[in-house]
Design a protein around this motif. Structure first.
Motif, PDB file in Angstrom:
ATOM      1  N   ASP A 117       0.566   9.291   7.059  1.00 34.13           N
ATOM      2  CA  ASP A 117       1.343  10.344   6.389  1.00 34.13           C
ATOM      3  C   ASP A 117       1.838   9.900   5.023  1.00 34.13           C
ATOM      4  O   ASP A 117       2.123  10.730   4.154  1.00 34.13           O
ATOM      5  CB  ASP A 117       2.555  10.754   7.257  1.00 34.13           C
ATOM      6  CG  ASP A 117       2.138  11.659   8.406  1.00 34.13           C
ATOM      7  OD1 ASP A 117       1.037  12.248   8.323  1.00 34.13           O
ATOM      8  OD2 ASP A 117       2.912  11.764   9.370  1.00 34.13           O
ATOM      9  N   LEU A 118       1.948   8.593   4.825  1.00 37.41           N
ATOM     10  CA  LEU A 118       2.463   8.068   3.553  1.00 37.41           C
ATOM     11  C   LEU A 118       1.342   7.746   2.555  1.00 37.41           C
ATOM     12  O   LEU A 118       1.600   7.346   1.427  1.00 37.41           O
ATOM     13  CB  LEU A 118       3.296   6.804   3.815  1.00 37.41           C
ATOM     14  CG  LEU A 118       4.458   6.987   4.798  1.00 37.41           C
ATOM     15  CD1 LEU A 118       5.094   5.649   5.130  1.00 37.41           C
ATOM     16  CD2 LEU A 118       5.490   7.954   4.235  1.00 37.41           C
ATOM     17  N   ALA A 119       0.075   7.921   3.003  1.00 33.07           N
ATOM     18  CA  ALA A 119      -1.061   7.577   2.134  1.00 33.07           C
ATOM     19  C   ALA A 119      -1.323   8.693   1.130  1.00 33.07           C
ATOM     20  O   ALA A 119      -1.134   9.874   1.438  1.00 33.07           O
ATOM     21  CB  ALA A 119      -2.307   7.339   2.987  1.00 33.07           C
ATOM     22  N   TYR A 120      -1.768   8.325  -0.071  1.00 36.54           N
ATOM     23  CA  TYR A 120      -2.161   9.331  -1.070  1.00 36.54           C
ATOM     24  C   TYR A 120      -3.555   9.848  -0.714  1.00 36.54           C
ATOM     25  O   TYR A 120      -4.351   9.148  -0.087  1.00 36.54           O
ATOM     26  CB  TYR A 120      -2.207   8.701  -2.466  1.00 36.54           C
ATOM     27  CG  TYR A 120      -0.863   8.239  -2.996  1.00 36.54           C
ATOM     28  CD1 TYR A 120       0.329   8.836  -2.584  1.00 36.54           C
ATOM     29  CD2 TYR A 120      -0.789   7.211  -3.932  1.00 36.54           C
ATOM     30  CE1 TYR A 120       1.553   8.419  -3.081  1.00 36.54           C
ATOM     31  CE2 TYR A 120       0.430   6.784  -4.435  1.00 36.54           C
ATOM     32  CZ  TYR A 120       1.595   7.390  -4.004  1.00 36.54           C
ATOM     33  OH  TYR A 120       2.801   6.967  -4.487  1.00 36.54           O
ATOM     34  N   LYS A 144     -15.273   6.360   2.065  1.00 35.35           N
ATOM     35  CA  LYS A 144     -14.751   6.568   0.708  1.00 35.35           C
ATOM     36  C   LYS A 144     -13.422   5.833   0.561  1.00 35.35           C
ATOM     37  O   LYS A 144     -12.589   5.858   1.477  1.00 35.35           O
ATOM     38  CB  LYS A 144     -14.484   8.051   0.468  1.00 35.35           C
ATOM     39  CG  LYS A 144     -15.692   8.831   0.032  1.00 35.35           C
ATOM     40  CD  LYS A 144     -15.207  10.195  -0.459  1.00 35.35           C
ATOM     41  CE  LYS A 144     -16.280  11.232  -0.252  1.00 35.35           C
ATOM     42  NZ  LYS A 144     -15.766  12.600  -0.378  1.00 35.35           N
ATOM     43  N   VAL A 145     -13.249   5.210  -0.587  1.00 34.99           N
ATOM     44  CA  VAL A 145     -11.986   4.550  -0.905  1.00 34.99           C
ATOM     45  C   VAL A 145     -11.235   5.471  -1.868  1.00 34.99           C
ATOM     46  O   VAL A 145     -11.767   5.810  -2.932  1.00 34.99           O
ATOM     47  CB  VAL A 145     -12.228   3.177  -1.587  1.00 34.99           C
ATOM     48  CG1 VAL A 145     -10.909   2.480  -1.848  1.00 34.99           C
ATOM     49  CG2 VAL A 145     -13.160   2.321  -0.740  1.00 34.99           C
ATOM     50  N   PRO A 146     -10.029   5.924  -1.495  1.00 38.01           N
ATOM     51  CA  PRO A 146      -9.293   6.821  -2.389  1.00 38.01           C
ATOM     52  C   PRO A 146      -9.035   6.171  -3.756  1.00 38.01           C
ATOM     53  O   PRO A 146      -8.970   4.943  -3.858  1.00 38.01           O
ATOM     54  CB  PRO A 146      -7.973   7.047  -1.654  1.00 38.01           C
ATOM     55  CG  PRO A 146      -8.216   6.639  -0.249  1.00 38.01           C
ATOM     56  CD  PRO A 146      -9.285   5.606  -0.279  1.00 38.01           C
ATOM     57  N   ALA A 147      -8.872   7.019  -4.776  1.00 41.18           N
ATOM     58  CA  ALA A 147      -8.648   6.491  -6.132  1.00 41.18           C
ATOM     59  C   ALA A 147      -7.286   5.826  -6.254  1.00 41.18           C
ATOM     60  O   ALA A 147      -7.115   4.887  -7.029  1.00 41.18           O
ATOM     61  CB  ALA A 147      -8.770   7.631  -7.135  1.00 41.18           C
ATOM     62  N   THR A 148      -6.319   6.326  -5.487  1.00 41.97           N
ATOM     63  CA  THR A 148      -4.964   5.762  -5.592  1.00 41.97           C
ATOM     64  C   THR A 148      -4.493   5.293  -4.212  1.00 41.97           C
ATOM     65  O   THR A 148      -4.856   5.874  -3.202  1.00 41.97           O
ATOM     66  CB  THR A 148      -3.959   6.801  -6.128  1.00 41.97           C
ATOM     67  OG1 THR A 148      -4.089   7.986  -5.333  1.00 41.97           O
ATOM     68  CG2 THR A 148      -4.223   7.110  -7.573  1.00 41.97           C
ATOM     69  N   ILE A 149      -3.669   4.257  -4.224  1.00 40.23           N
ATOM     70  CA  ILE A 149      -3.127   3.767  -2.957  1.00 40.23           C
ATOM     71  C   ILE A 149      -1.602   3.788  -3.028  1.00 40.23           C
ATOM     72  O   ILE A 149      -1.025   3.736  -4.105  1.00 40.23           O
ATOM     73  CB  ILE A 149      -3.601   2.327  -2.626  1.00 40.23           C
ATOM     74  CG1 ILE A 149      -3.205   1.342  -3.730  1.00 40.23           C
ATOM     75  CG2 ILE A 149      -5.086   2.300  -2.359  1.00 40.23           C
ATOM     76  CD1 ILE A 149      -3.336  -0.092  -3.329  1.00 40.23           C
ATOM     77  N   ASN A 150      -1.025   3.858  -1.860  1.00 29.92           N
ATOM     78  CA  ASN A 150       0.433   3.831  -1.766  1.00 29.92           C
ATOM     79  C   ASN A 150       0.841   2.698  -0.847  1.00 29.92           C
ATOM     80  O   ASN A 150       0.486   2.694   0.336  1.00 29.92           O
ATOM     81  CB  ASN A 150       0.971   5.160  -1.210  1.00 29.92           C
ATOM     82  CG  ASN A 150       2.473   5.142  -1.086  1.00 29.92           C
ATOM     83  OD1 ASN A 150       3.165   4.480  -1.858  1.00 29.92           O
ATOM     84  ND2 ASN A 150       2.986   5.866  -0.109  1.00 29.92           N
ATOM     85  N   ASP A 151       1.562   1.736  -1.387  1.00 31.69           N
ATOM     86  CA  ASP A 151       2.086   0.665  -0.531  1.00 31.69           C
ATOM     87  C   ASP A 151       3.421   1.144   0.019  1.00 31.69           C
ATOM     88  O   ASP A 151       4.430   1.167  -0.688  1.00 31.69           O
ATOM     89  CB  ASP A 151       2.248  -0.638  -1.336  1.00 31.69           C
ATOM     90  CG  ASP A 151       2.585  -1.810  -0.435  1.00 31.69           C
ATOM     91  OD1 ASP A 151       3.019  -1.575   0.721  1.00 31.69           O
ATOM     92  OD2 ASP A 151       2.409  -2.960  -0.859  1.00 31.69           O
TER      93      ASP A 151
END
Ligand code: FES
Length: 154
Positions: A117-120, A144-151
């Protein structure tokens, strides 16, 4: 007489050495024969599709997680797997095709869903790579690897 005794002792010593060598070889064979199967892990091919269009194809061991695959192959994915698989970051977010997603052997746990739920760029076929364990049927998997990540750790 002393010469004969010396020759006899020398022969006995040679036989003892020969026996010890044979035993050593047998033991080594035993060690090798039990070690080889452990090293012969089955491998599958996995492709990471980056947002910039780059495709990274690697060989991966069955039984490894997709996080292990990234780490073991030094796949260049910036910030991926920041929490080392402890389910506290969501940086290992990956997106599967619908058919691959449907065939994943395990459904996500509540902890994985909370972190997702916290992932972009979350999709209906998103999973966390650290929770996906490779099986033989996953050969040829593309994620697929998303363009942006959220730590999520802050
Ligand atoms: S590596 Fe952090 S949640 Fe997967």
């Amino acid at each position: 007489m002393a010469f004969r005794s010396l020759i006899r002792s020398s022969l006995t010593f040679s036989r003892t050495l020969l026996k010890a060598n044979v035993n050593l070889e047998k033991n080594c064979e035993r060690i090798v024969s039990t070690t080889i199967p452990a090293l012969n892990k089955k491998q599958v091919e996995v492709t990471f599709l980056k947002a910039n269009g780059e495709k990274i194809k690697v060989k991966a061991n069955v039984g490894d997680s997709l996080l292990d695959v990234v780490v073991n192959n030094s796949v260049d994915l910036d910030g991926f797997g920041a929490c080392e698989g402890t389910l506290t970051c969501s940086t290992c977010h990956l997106i599967f095709s619908q058919s691959d997603f449907d065939q994943l052997p395990d459904k996500p746990t509540d902890e994985e869903l909370d972190m997702l739920d916290l992932a972009y760029e979350l999709t209906d076929t998103s999973r966390l790579g650290c929770q996906i364990i490779l099986t033989e049927t996953m050969d040829g998997l593309q994620v697929k690897v998303p363009a942006t990540i959220n730590d999520a750790r802050g």
